[in-house]
Design an enzyme around this catalytic site. Sequence first.
Site, mmCIF file in Angstrom:
data_model
loop_
_atom_site.group_PDB
_atom_site.id
_atom_site.type_symbol
_atom_site.label_atom_id
_atom_site.label_comp_id
_atom_site.label_asym_id
_atom_site.label_seq_id
_atom_site.Cartn_x
_atom_site.Cartn_y
_atom_site.Cartn_z
ATOM 1 N N ASP A 4 0.847 -1.195 0.000
ATOM 2 C CA ASP A 4 0.000 0.000 0.000
ATOM 3 C C ASP A 4 0.881 1.244 0.000
ATOM 4 O O ASP A 4 2.025 1.219 0.470
ATOM 5 C CB ASP A 4 -0.892 0.030 1.242
ATOM 6 C CG ASP A 4 -1.836 -1.160 1.317
ATOM 7 O OD1 ASP A 4 -2.497 -1.452 0.312
ATOM 8 O OD2 ASP A 4 -1.905 -1.797 2.390
ATOM 9 N N ASP A 20 -2.285 -1.739 -4.821
ATOM 10 C CA ASP A 20 -3.152 -2.028 -3.680
ATOM 11 C C ASP A 20 -3.768 -0.720 -3.188
ATOM 12 O O ASP A 20 -4.085 0.150 -3.982
ATOM 13 C CB ASP A 20 -2.366 -2.754 -2.592
ATOM 14 C CG ASP A 20 -3.246 -3.726 -1.802
ATOM 15 O OD1 ASP A 20 -4.445 -3.457 -1.645
ATOM 16 O OD2 ASP A 20 -2.724 -4.751 -1.335
ATOM 17 N N ASP A 32 -4.695 2.424 3.800
ATOM 18 C CA ASP A 32 -5.399 1.286 4.373
ATOM 19 C C ASP A 32 -5.087 1.178 5.859
ATOM 20 O O ASP A 32 -3.916 1.055 6.256
ATOM 21 C CB ASP A 32 -5.014 -0.009 3.664
ATOM 22 C CG ASP A 32 -5.690 -0.142 2.294
ATOM 23 O OD1 ASP A 32 -6.332 0.832 1.852
ATOM 24 O OD2 ASP A 32 -5.567 -1.220 1.682
ATOM 25 N N ARG A 51 -13.985 3.061 -2.613
ATOM 26 C CA ARG A 51 -13.375 3.042 -1.272
ATOM 27 C C ARG A 51 -12.928 4.451 -0.858
ATOM 28 O O ARG A 51 -11.741 4.717 -0.710
ATOM 29 C CB ARG A 51 -12.200 2.064 -1.200
ATOM 30 C CG ARG A 51 -12.584 0.628 -1.481
ATOM 31 C CD ARG A 51 -11.418 -0.316 -1.263
ATOM 32 N NE ARG A 51 -11.780 -1.695 -1.573
ATOM 33 C CZ ARG A 51 -10.970 -2.735 -1.464
ATOM 34 N NH1 ARG A 51 -9.715 -2.542 -1.042
ATOM 35 N NH2 ARG A 51 -11.363 -3.956 -1.760
#
Length: 516
Positions: free
Chosen positions: A324, A353, A357, A410
Amino acid sequence: MAAVVAGLGTVAGVSFADADAANPAGFSDDFGDGDTAGWSKSGGTWSVTDGELRQSKSGATLAREFAGSTDWTDYTVQAKVDPLAVATGGYAGIVARATSSTSFYRLALTGGNKVRLESVKSGTATVLSEAAVTVTAGASYTLGLTVSGTTLSGSVNGATIVTGTASTSGRGRIGLLTYDATAAFDDVVVTTSGTAPTTSPTATATASPTATATASPTATTGGKFESSPIGFGAGTTGGAGGETVAITSLAQLITEAASDGPKVLQLSSVLKGSGSDQVVVSSDKTIVGVGANAGLTGAGISIKKASNVIIRNLKISFALAPVDLIAAQKSDHIWIDHNELFNDTTHDKDFYDGMVDLTHATDFVTVSWNHLHDHHKGSLIGHSDSNAAEDTGHLRITYGHNWFDNVASRLPRVRFGTVHLYDNLFSNAETSGIHCLMNAQCLVQNNVFVNVKLPVWTTEDSDEDGFAVISGNDFGGQAPVITQTGTFTAAPYAVTLEPASSVSALVKAGAGTGRI
Protein backbone atom coordinates in the site's frame (compact mmCIF):
# COMPACT_ATOMS: atom_id res chain seq x y z
CA MET A 1 -2.25 31.84 -36.78
CA ALA A 2 1.16 32.82 -38.12
CA ALA A 3 4.16 34.04 -36.21
CA VAL A 4 7.83 34.77 -36.83
CA VAL A 5 10.33 33.32 -34.37
CA ALA A 6 14.08 33.67 -34.63
CA GLY A 7 15.53 30.78 -36.55
CA LEU A 8 12.16 29.52 -37.82
CA GLY A 9 10.86 32.14 -40.23
CA THR A 10 7.11 32.23 -40.84
CA VAL A 11 5.15 29.32 -39.43
CA ALA A 12 1.46 28.54 -39.24
CA GLY A 13 -0.71 26.52 -36.89
CA VAL A 14 1.44 26.89 -33.76
CA SER A 15 0.54 29.42 -31.08
CA PHE A 16 3.52 31.40 -29.85
CA ALA A 17 1.39 33.98 -27.99
CA ASP A 18 4.05 36.10 -26.22
CA ALA A 19 6.93 33.78 -27.08
CA ASP A 20 9.96 35.25 -28.78
CA ALA A 21 13.62 34.49 -29.24
CA ALA A 22 14.45 35.25 -25.61
CA ASN A 23 11.28 34.15 -23.86
CA PRO A 24 9.55 30.85 -24.67
CA ALA A 25 6.49 31.58 -22.49
CA GLY A 26 3.39 31.42 -24.66
CA PHE A 27 4.39 28.56 -26.97
CA SER A 28 1.76 25.85 -27.34
CA ASP A 29 0.56 23.35 -29.90
CA ASP A 30 -2.38 20.95 -29.63
CA PHE A 31 -2.09 19.92 -33.32
CA GLY A 32 -5.74 20.82 -33.78
CA ASP A 33 -4.89 22.42 -37.12
CA GLY A 34 -3.95 19.03 -38.52
CA ASP A 35 -0.36 19.78 -39.53
CA THR A 36 3.19 20.11 -38.19
CA ALA A 37 3.92 23.64 -39.32
CA GLY A 38 6.48 25.19 -36.98
CA TRP A 39 8.18 21.85 -36.31
CA SER A 40 11.28 20.44 -37.99
CA LYS A 41 11.66 16.69 -38.41
CA SER A 42 14.78 14.57 -37.95
CA GLY A 43 14.08 10.89 -38.65
CA GLY A 44 10.97 8.80 -38.29
CA THR A 45 7.53 9.00 -39.88
CA TRP A 46 5.48 11.82 -38.38
CA SER A 47 1.89 12.83 -39.10
CA VAL A 48 -1.04 14.45 -37.35
CA THR A 49 -3.87 11.96 -36.81
CA ASP A 50 -7.04 12.63 -34.82
CA GLY A 51 -5.54 15.79 -33.35
CA GLU A 52 -2.32 14.12 -32.18
CA LEU A 53 1.20 14.13 -33.59
CA ARG A 54 2.16 10.51 -34.17
CA GLN A 55 5.50 8.86 -34.90
CA SER A 56 4.63 5.58 -36.62
CA LYS A 57 7.96 4.16 -37.79
CA SER A 58 8.94 1.14 -35.70
CA GLY A 59 12.34 -0.43 -35.21
CA ALA A 60 15.63 0.93 -33.88
CA THR A 61 15.19 4.39 -35.36
CA LEU A 62 15.73 7.69 -33.58
CA ALA A 63 12.87 10.00 -34.54
CA ARG A 64 12.64 13.65 -33.45
CA GLU A 65 10.55 16.78 -34.03
CA PHE A 66 11.90 20.16 -32.85
CA ALA A 67 10.29 23.58 -32.37
CA GLY A 68 11.06 26.93 -30.80
CA SER A 69 14.29 28.93 -30.75
CA THR A 70 17.89 28.05 -30.04
CA ASP A 71 17.98 31.16 -27.82
CA TRP A 72 15.50 29.81 -25.26
CA THR A 73 17.16 29.29 -21.85
CA ASP A 74 15.18 28.56 -18.66
CA TYR A 75 11.73 27.04 -19.15
CA THR A 76 9.45 24.04 -18.67
CA VAL A 77 8.23 22.02 -21.63
CA GLN A 78 5.21 19.82 -21.01
CA ALA A 79 3.46 17.37 -23.33
CA LYS A 80 1.04 14.49 -23.25
CA VAL A 81 2.89 11.35 -24.36
CA ASP A 82 1.10 8.13 -25.34
CA PRO A 83 3.60 5.30 -25.87
CA LEU A 84 1.83 3.08 -28.40
CA ALA A 85 4.50 0.37 -28.68
CA VAL A 86 7.88 0.50 -26.95
CA ALA A 87 10.61 -2.12 -27.25
CA THR A 88 12.54 -3.11 -24.14
CA GLY A 89 15.39 -0.79 -25.08
CA GLY A 90 13.15 1.87 -26.57
CA TYR A 91 11.68 5.10 -25.25
CA ALA A 92 9.35 8.00 -25.98
CA GLY A 93 9.69 11.43 -24.46
CA ILE A 94 10.36 15.15 -24.65
CA VAL A 95 13.41 17.34 -25.17
CA ALA A 96 14.67 20.69 -23.84
CA ARG A 97 17.60 22.92 -24.82
CA ALA A 98 18.28 21.16 -28.10
CA THR A 99 21.24 22.75 -29.88
CA SER A 100 21.24 20.14 -32.65
CA SER A 101 19.47 16.91 -33.54
CA THR A 102 21.92 14.98 -31.33
CA SER A 103 22.56 17.36 -28.39
CA PHE A 104 19.82 18.12 -25.82
CA TYR A 105 18.32 17.18 -22.46
CA ARG A 106 15.83 14.32 -22.58
CA LEU A 107 13.03 13.04 -20.33
CA ALA A 108 11.66 9.74 -21.58
CA LEU A 109 9.46 6.79 -20.67
CA THR A 110 11.32 3.55 -21.36
CA GLY A 111 10.29 0.07 -22.34
CA GLY A 112 11.98 -1.07 -19.13
CA ASN A 113 9.28 0.63 -17.01
CA LYS A 114 11.30 3.66 -16.01
CA VAL A 115 11.28 7.39 -16.51
CA ARG A 116 14.80 8.57 -17.33
CA LEU A 117 16.39 12.02 -17.30
CA GLU A 118 19.45 12.26 -19.57
CA SER A 119 21.96 14.69 -20.98
CA VAL A 120 22.74 13.90 -24.62
CA LYS A 121 25.84 15.34 -26.29
CA SER A 122 26.60 14.49 -29.93
CA GLY A 123 24.48 11.35 -29.58
CA THR A 124 26.13 10.11 -26.36
CA ALA A 125 23.68 9.91 -23.45
CA THR A 126 24.52 10.36 -19.77
CA VAL A 127 21.84 9.23 -17.31
CA LEU A 128 21.27 11.94 -14.69
CA SER A 129 18.43 10.24 -12.82
CA GLU A 130 15.80 7.55 -13.28
CA ALA A 131 12.81 6.16 -11.40
CA ALA A 132 10.48 3.19 -11.64
CA VAL A 133 7.27 4.00 -13.52
CA THR A 134 4.92 1.47 -15.06
CA VAL A 135 4.84 2.24 -18.78
CA THR A 136 1.73 0.83 -20.47
CA ALA A 137 1.17 0.84 -24.21
CA GLY A 138 -1.79 3.03 -25.07
CA ALA A 139 -1.84 4.87 -21.74
CA SER A 140 -1.37 8.63 -21.51
CA TYR A 141 1.33 10.34 -19.43
CA THR A 142 1.88 14.05 -18.98
CA LEU A 143 5.64 14.62 -18.99
CA GLY A 144 7.26 17.85 -17.85
CA LEU A 145 10.94 18.79 -18.22
CA THR A 146 12.19 21.90 -16.42
CA VAL A 147 15.60 23.46 -17.13
CA SER A 148 16.83 26.28 -14.91
CA GLY A 149 20.51 27.13 -15.01
CA THR A 150 22.29 23.81 -14.47
CA THR A 151 19.33 22.26 -12.61
CA LEU A 152 16.99 19.85 -14.38
CA SER A 153 13.85 18.14 -13.13
CA GLY A 154 11.34 15.80 -14.69
CA SER A 155 7.73 15.14 -13.75
CA VAL A 156 5.17 12.47 -14.60
CA ASN A 157 1.51 13.43 -14.26
CA GLY A 158 2.43 16.49 -12.23
CA ALA A 159 4.75 14.80 -9.74
CA THR A 160 8.47 15.63 -9.92
CA ILE A 161 10.28 12.31 -9.54
CA VAL A 162 13.68 12.78 -11.24
CA THR A 163 16.20 15.60 -10.84
CA GLY A 164 19.77 16.24 -11.90
CA THR A 165 22.40 18.80 -12.77
CA ALA A 166 24.21 19.31 -16.07
CA SER A 167 26.02 22.06 -17.92
CA THR A 168 26.05 20.56 -21.42
CA SER A 169 23.64 23.10 -22.83
CA GLY A 170 22.54 26.52 -21.61
CA ARG A 171 19.88 27.18 -24.23
CA GLY A 172 18.04 25.55 -27.08
CA ARG A 173 14.81 24.32 -28.64
CA ILE A 174 12.14 21.94 -27.40
CA GLY A 175 11.41 18.60 -28.98
CA LEU A 176 9.54 15.30 -29.05
CA LEU A 177 11.27 12.01 -29.75
CA THR A 178 11.11 8.23 -29.90
CA TYR A 179 13.59 5.42 -30.25
CA ASP A 180 12.52 1.86 -31.10
CA ALA A 181 8.99 2.98 -30.30
CA THR A 182 5.83 4.39 -31.79
CA ALA A 183 4.02 7.10 -29.87
CA ALA A 184 1.47 9.91 -30.00
CA PHE A 185 2.08 13.42 -28.65
CA ASP A 186 -0.33 16.23 -27.82
CA ASP A 187 -0.84 19.43 -25.81
CA VAL A 188 2.72 20.74 -25.98
CA VAL A 189 3.07 23.79 -23.71
CA VAL A 190 6.14 25.85 -22.76
CA THR A 191 6.12 28.01 -19.64
CA THR A 192 8.62 30.01 -17.66
CA SER A 193 8.66 30.79 -13.94
CA GLY A 194 5.51 32.67 -13.07
CA THR A 195 3.61 31.74 -16.23
CA ALA A 196 0.83 29.24 -16.65
CA PRO A 197 0.28 26.91 -19.60
CA THR A 198 -1.67 28.51 -22.41
CA THR A 199 -3.53 25.29 -23.04
CA SER A 200 -4.60 22.69 -20.52
CA PRO A 201 -3.55 19.09 -21.09
CA THR A 202 -6.33 16.84 -22.31
CA ALA A 203 -7.81 14.72 -19.54
CA THR A 204 -6.44 11.21 -19.56
CA ALA A 205 -6.74 8.05 -17.55
CA THR A 206 -3.85 9.30 -15.49
CA ALA A 207 -5.11 12.80 -14.88
CA SER A 208 -2.49 15.34 -13.99
CA PRO A 209 -2.61 17.09 -10.62
CA THR A 210 -0.89 20.14 -12.10
CA ALA A 211 -3.89 22.39 -11.50
CA THR A 212 -3.54 22.11 -7.75
CA ALA A 213 0.25 22.01 -7.71
CA THR A 214 0.41 25.70 -8.64
CA ALA A 215 -2.48 26.92 -6.51
CA SER A 216 -1.84 29.03 -3.44
CA PRO A 217 -3.14 27.56 -0.18
CA THR A 218 -6.25 29.11 1.23
CA ALA A 219 -6.30 29.56 5.00
CA THR A 220 -8.53 27.31 7.06
CA THR A 221 -11.07 28.79 9.42
CA GLY A 222 -8.33 29.01 12.02
CA GLY A 223 -6.29 31.29 9.73
CA LYS A 224 -3.62 28.71 8.91
CA PHE A 225 -3.16 25.02 8.39
CA GLU A 226 -3.28 23.14 11.64
CA SER A 227 0.09 22.36 13.23
CA SER A 228 -1.36 19.37 15.06
CA PRO A 229 -4.15 16.99 14.11
CA ILE A 230 -7.83 17.75 14.59
CA GLY A 231 -10.12 14.83 15.26
CA PHE A 232 -9.53 11.32 16.46
CA GLY A 233 -5.77 11.65 15.85
CA ALA A 234 -5.45 14.59 18.26
CA GLY A 235 -2.47 14.32 20.58
CA THR A 236 -0.20 12.73 17.97
CA THR A 237 3.23 14.39 18.12
CA GLY A 238 5.38 12.01 16.08
CA GLY A 239 9.11 12.51 16.52
CA ALA A 240 8.82 15.90 18.24
CA GLY A 241 11.66 16.43 20.72
CA GLY A 242 13.87 13.87 19.02
CA GLU A 243 16.76 14.10 16.60
CA THR A 244 16.15 15.57 13.13
CA VAL A 245 17.73 13.43 10.41
CA ALA A 246 18.19 14.49 6.78
CA ILE A 247 17.33 11.50 4.60
CA THR A 248 19.15 11.10 1.28
CA SER A 249 18.48 7.48 0.31
CA LEU A 250 15.75 4.86 0.59
CA ALA A 251 18.08 2.54 2.49
CA GLN A 252 18.76 5.25 5.07
CA LEU A 253 15.03 5.95 5.44
CA ILE A 254 14.25 2.27 5.99
CA THR A 255 16.91 2.08 8.72
CA GLU A 256 15.97 5.30 10.48
CA ALA A 257 12.21 4.69 10.32
CA ALA A 258 12.61 1.35 12.08
CA SER A 259 14.99 2.65 14.76
CA ASP A 260 14.10 3.26 18.40
CA GLY A 261 13.23 6.61 19.95
CA PRO A 262 11.67 9.83 18.65
CA LYS A 263 13.03 11.17 15.35
CA VAL A 264 12.02 13.65 12.66
CA LEU A 265 13.05 12.24 9.28
CA GLN A 266 13.22 14.91 6.58
CA LEU A 267 13.16 14.09 2.85
CA SER A 268 14.17 16.69 0.28
CA SER A 269 13.79 14.56 -2.86
CA VAL A 270 11.73 11.69 -4.23
CA LEU A 271 13.40 8.42 -3.27
CA LYS A 272 13.09 5.59 -5.78
CA GLY A 273 12.14 2.02 -4.93
CA SER A 274 11.69 -1.16 -6.91
CA GLY A 275 7.91 -1.18 -6.66
CA SER A 276 7.87 -3.69 -3.80
CA ASP A 277 9.94 -1.73 -1.25
CA GLN A 278 8.31 -0.91 2.07
CA VAL A 279 9.35 1.54 4.79
CA VAL A 280 8.27 0.08 8.14
CA VAL A 281 7.82 2.82 10.73
CA SER A 282 8.26 2.39 14.48
CA SER A 283 6.78 4.52 17.27
CA ASP A 284 7.46 8.23 17.79
CA LYS A 285 8.43 9.11 14.24
CA THR A 286 7.69 11.99 11.89
CA ILE A 287 8.45 11.47 8.21
CA VAL A 288 8.08 14.80 6.45
CA GLY A 289 8.96 16.26 3.08
CA VAL A 290 10.82 19.52 2.68
CA GLY A 291 9.31 21.62 -0.11
CA ALA A 292 6.77 20.39 -2.64
CA ASN A 293 8.65 17.50 -4.28
CA ALA A 294 9.82 14.97 -1.74
CA GLY A 295 8.62 11.47 -1.06
CA LEU A 296 8.69 7.95 -2.48
CA THR A 297 8.02 6.34 -5.82
CA GLY A 298 7.99 2.57 -6.18
CA ALA A 299 7.73 2.15 -2.41
CA GLY A 300 5.17 2.46 0.38
CA ILE A 301 5.01 3.26 4.08
CA SER A 302 3.85 0.67 6.62
CA ILE A 303 3.10 1.45 10.28
CA LYS A 304 2.97 -1.80 12.25
CA LYS A 305 2.40 -2.19 15.98
CA ALA A 306 3.48 1.42 16.46
CA SER A 307 2.15 4.50 18.19
CA ASN A 308 2.53 8.24 17.62
CA VAL A 309 3.48 8.54 13.93
CA ILE A 310 3.17 11.49 11.54
CA ILE A 311 3.39 11.15 7.73
CA ARG A 312 3.35 14.62 6.19
CA ASN A 313 4.05 16.56 2.98
CA LEU A 314 5.14 13.55 0.90
CA LYS A 315 4.44 12.47 -2.67
CA ILE A 316 4.03 8.68 -2.72
CA SER A 317 3.34 6.72 -5.89
CA PHE A 318 3.62 3.51 -7.90
CA ALA A 319 4.03 0.91 -5.17
CA LEU A 320 2.92 -2.44 -6.57
CA ALA A 321 0.46 -4.80 -4.87
CA PRO A 322 0.49 -6.03 -2.18
CA VAL A 323 2.31 -2.88 -0.97
CA ASP A 324 0.00 0.00 0.00
CA LEU A 325 1.10 3.60 -0.40
CA ILE A 326 0.36 4.13 3.31
CA ALA A 327 -0.82 1.34 5.60
CA ALA A 328 -1.26 0.89 9.33
CA GLN A 329 -1.93 -2.26 11.32
CA LYS A 330 -2.33 -2.65 15.09
CA SER A 331 -1.20 0.95 15.56
CA ASP A 332 -2.60 4.08 17.15
CA HIS A 333 -2.30 7.86 17.14
CA ILE A 334 -1.40 8.56 13.53
CA TRP A 335 -1.58 11.78 11.51
CA ILE A 336 -1.51 11.54 7.70
CA ASP A 337 -1.47 15.13 6.43
CA HIS A 338 -0.82 17.14 3.26
CA ASN A 339 0.41 14.23 1.14
CA GLU A 340 -0.13 13.50 -2.54
CA LEU A 341 -0.86 9.85 -3.25
CA PHE A 342 -1.31 8.49 -6.77
CA ASN A 343 -0.81 5.59 -9.16
CA ASP A 344 -2.71 5.14 -12.44
CA THR A 345 -5.96 3.63 -13.66
CA THR A 346 -4.65 1.97 -16.81
CA HIS A 347 -4.04 -1.35 -15.05
CA ASP A 348 -6.65 -3.62 -13.51
CA LYS A 349 -7.81 -2.86 -9.99
CA ASP A 350 -5.46 -5.35 -8.33
CA PHE A 351 -2.23 -4.22 -9.98
CA TYR A 352 -1.77 -1.68 -7.19
CA ASP A 353 -3.15 -2.03 -3.68
CA GLY A 354 -4.59 0.62 -1.36
CA MET A 355 -3.69 4.28 -0.98
CA VAL A 356 -4.46 4.61 2.74
CA ASP A 357 -5.40 1.29 4.37
CA LEU A 358 -6.00 1.22 8.14
CA THR A 359 -6.68 -2.25 9.50
CA HIS A 360 -6.29 -4.69 12.42
CA ALA A 361 -7.68 -2.45 15.19
CA THR A 362 -5.66 0.61 14.21
CA ASP A 363 -7.08 3.51 16.22
CA PHE A 364 -7.09 7.29 16.72
CA VAL A 365 -6.12 8.46 13.23
CA THR A 366 -6.58 11.77 11.40
CA VAL A 367 -6.29 11.88 7.61
CA SER A 368 -6.26 15.54 6.52
CA TRP A 369 -5.50 17.76 3.52
CA ASN A 370 -4.32 14.91 1.27
CA HIS A 371 -4.70 14.77 -2.51
CA LEU A 372 -5.42 11.18 -3.61
CA HIS A 373 -5.88 10.63 -7.32
CA ASP A 374 -5.81 8.20 -10.24
CA HIS A 375 -6.38 4.86 -8.59
CA HIS A 376 -8.96 2.09 -8.33
CA LYS A 377 -9.12 1.46 -4.58
CA GLY A 378 -8.74 4.47 -2.31
CA SER A 379 -8.87 3.78 1.42
CA LEU A 380 -9.83 0.66 3.34
CA ILE A 381 -10.87 0.74 7.00
CA GLY A 382 -11.06 -2.81 8.36
CA HIS A 383 -9.83 -5.55 6.07
CA SER A 384 -12.33 -8.39 6.54
CA ASP A 385 -15.94 -9.11 7.51
CA SER A 386 -14.63 -11.84 9.83
CA ASN A 387 -12.42 -9.53 11.94
CA ALA A 388 -15.07 -8.19 14.33
CA ALA A 389 -13.39 -9.51 17.47
CA GLU A 390 -10.25 -7.47 16.82
CA ASP A 391 -11.71 -4.38 15.15
CA THR A 392 -14.87 -3.63 17.14
CA GLY A 393 -14.35 -0.62 19.41
CA HIS A 394 -11.32 0.53 17.39
CA LEU A 395 -10.83 2.08 13.93
CA ARG A 396 -11.75 5.60 15.12
CA ILE A 397 -10.71 7.81 12.22
CA THR A 398 -11.25 11.39 11.00
CA TYR A 399 -11.07 12.46 7.34
CA GLY A 400 -10.99 16.22 6.84
CA HIS A 401 -10.23 18.44 3.82
CA ASN A 402 -9.02 15.61 1.55
CA TRP A 403 -9.46 15.55 -2.22
CA PHE A 404 -10.19 12.15 -3.79
CA ASP A 405 -10.10 12.61 -7.58
CA ASN A 406 -10.45 9.86 -10.19
CA VAL A 407 -10.38 7.20 -7.48
CA ALA A 408 -12.97 4.62 -8.44
CA SER A 409 -14.12 3.41 -5.01
CA ARG A 410 -13.38 3.04 -1.27
CA LEU A 411 -13.59 6.71 -0.31
CA PRO A 412 -13.28 5.03 2.20
CA ARG A 413 -14.79 1.56 2.60
CA VAL A 414 -15.40 1.05 6.32
CA ARG A 415 -15.96 -2.08 8.39
CA PHE A 416 -16.64 -1.95 12.15
CA GLY A 417 -15.09 1.50 12.60
CA THR A 418 -16.34 4.89 13.78
CA VAL A 419 -15.45 7.38 11.06
CA HIS A 420 -16.06 11.12 10.77
CA LEU A 421 -15.78 12.64 7.29
CA TYR A 422 -16.13 16.41 6.94
CA ASP A 423 -15.25 19.09 4.37
CA ASN A 424 -13.83 16.60 1.86
CA LEU A 425 -14.04 16.84 -1.94
CA PHE A 426 -14.81 13.71 -3.95
CA SER A 427 -14.72 13.87 -7.74
CA ASN A 428 -15.01 11.36 -10.59
CA ALA A 429 -15.58 8.10 -8.71
CA GLU A 430 -17.02 5.70 -11.23
CA THR A 431 -18.01 2.90 -8.82
CA SER A 432 -18.89 4.35 -5.42
CA GLY A 433 -17.97 6.81 -2.69
CA ILE A 434 -18.17 6.38 1.08
CA HIS A 435 -19.16 2.79 1.86
CA CYS A 436 -20.09 1.91 5.47
CA LEU A 437 -20.54 -1.77 6.28
CA MET A 438 -20.40 -4.36 9.06
CA ASN A 439 -22.06 -2.11 11.66
CA ALA A 440 -19.62 0.73 11.03
CA GLN A 441 -20.81 4.17 12.15
CA CYS A 442 -20.13 6.97 9.65
CA LEU A 443 -20.81 10.65 10.26
CA VAL A 444 -20.70 12.46 6.90
CA GLN A 445 -20.82 16.26 7.10
CA ASN A 446 -20.44 19.10 4.59
CA ASN A 447 -18.65 17.14 1.89
CA VAL A 448 -18.89 17.80 -1.85
CA PHE A 449 -19.39 15.05 -4.43
CA VAL A 450 -18.89 15.70 -8.15
CA ASN A 451 -19.67 12.88 -10.57
CA VAL A 452 -19.63 10.27 -7.80
CA LYS A 453 -21.87 7.23 -8.10
CA LEU A 454 -23.42 6.15 -4.79
CA PRO A 455 -21.84 8.99 -2.79
CA VAL A 456 -22.73 7.37 0.55
CA TRP A 457 -24.12 3.90 0.95
CA THR A 458 -24.46 1.33 3.72
CA THR A 459 -25.31 -1.93 2.01
CA GLU A 460 -24.02 -4.68 -0.33
CA ASP A 461 -20.61 -6.34 -0.66
CA SER A 462 -20.49 -7.41 3.02
CA ASP A 463 -22.41 -9.73 5.34
CA GLU A 464 -23.99 -6.86 7.30
CA ASP A 465 -24.99 -3.30 6.54
CA GLY A 466 -23.47 -0.28 8.21
CA PHE A 467 -24.90 2.96 9.63
CA ALA A 468 -24.61 6.55 8.43
CA VAL A 469 -25.69 10.02 9.48
CA ILE A 470 -25.47 12.72 6.79
CA SER A 471 -25.82 16.50 6.95
CA GLY A 472 -24.81 19.56 4.93
CA ASN A 473 -23.43 17.62 1.94
CA ASP A 474 -23.64 18.44 -1.77
CA PHE A 475 -24.20 15.13 -3.52
CA GLY A 476 -24.04 16.62 -7.03
CA GLY A 477 -27.44 15.28 -8.03
CA GLN A 478 -26.73 11.70 -6.97
CA ALA A 479 -28.67 9.97 -4.20
CA PRO A 480 -27.12 8.30 -1.15
CA VAL A 481 -28.39 4.84 -0.24
CA ILE A 482 -28.63 4.60 3.54
CA THR A 483 -30.34 1.52 4.93
CA GLN A 484 -29.62 2.28 8.60
CA THR A 485 -29.38 5.66 10.32
CA GLY A 486 -26.55 5.67 12.83
CA THR A 487 -26.17 6.83 16.43
CA PHE A 488 -22.90 8.68 15.72
CA THR A 489 -24.49 12.10 15.30
CA ALA A 490 -21.81 14.49 16.60
CA ALA A 491 -18.02 14.43 16.69
CA PRO A 492 -16.55 13.96 20.20
CA TYR A 493 -14.14 16.85 19.59
CA ALA A 494 -14.30 20.51 18.55
CA VAL A 495 -14.34 21.08 14.79
CA THR A 496 -15.47 23.95 12.55
CA LEU A 497 -17.44 22.84 9.51
CA GLU A 498 -17.13 24.86 6.31
CA PRO A 499 -20.31 25.25 4.23
CA ALA A 500 -20.39 22.85 1.29
CA SER A 501 -20.38 25.84 -1.08
CA SER A 502 -16.83 26.71 0.09
CA VAL A 503 -15.37 23.22 0.26
CA SER A 504 -14.27 22.66 -3.35
CA ALA A 505 -12.18 25.83 -3.65
CA LEU A 506 -10.78 25.44 -0.14
CA VAL A 507 -9.68 21.84 -0.62
CA LYS A 508 -8.29 22.28 -4.14
CA ALA A 509 -6.14 25.15 -2.94
CA GLY A 510 -4.93 23.48 0.23
CA ALA A 511 -4.65 19.71 -0.30
CA GLY A 512 -1.38 18.05 -1.24
CA THR A 513 2.28 18.90 -0.84
CA GLY A 514 4.04 22.24 -0.69
CA ARG A 515 1.38 23.89 1.47
CA ILE A 516 2.91 23.76 4.94
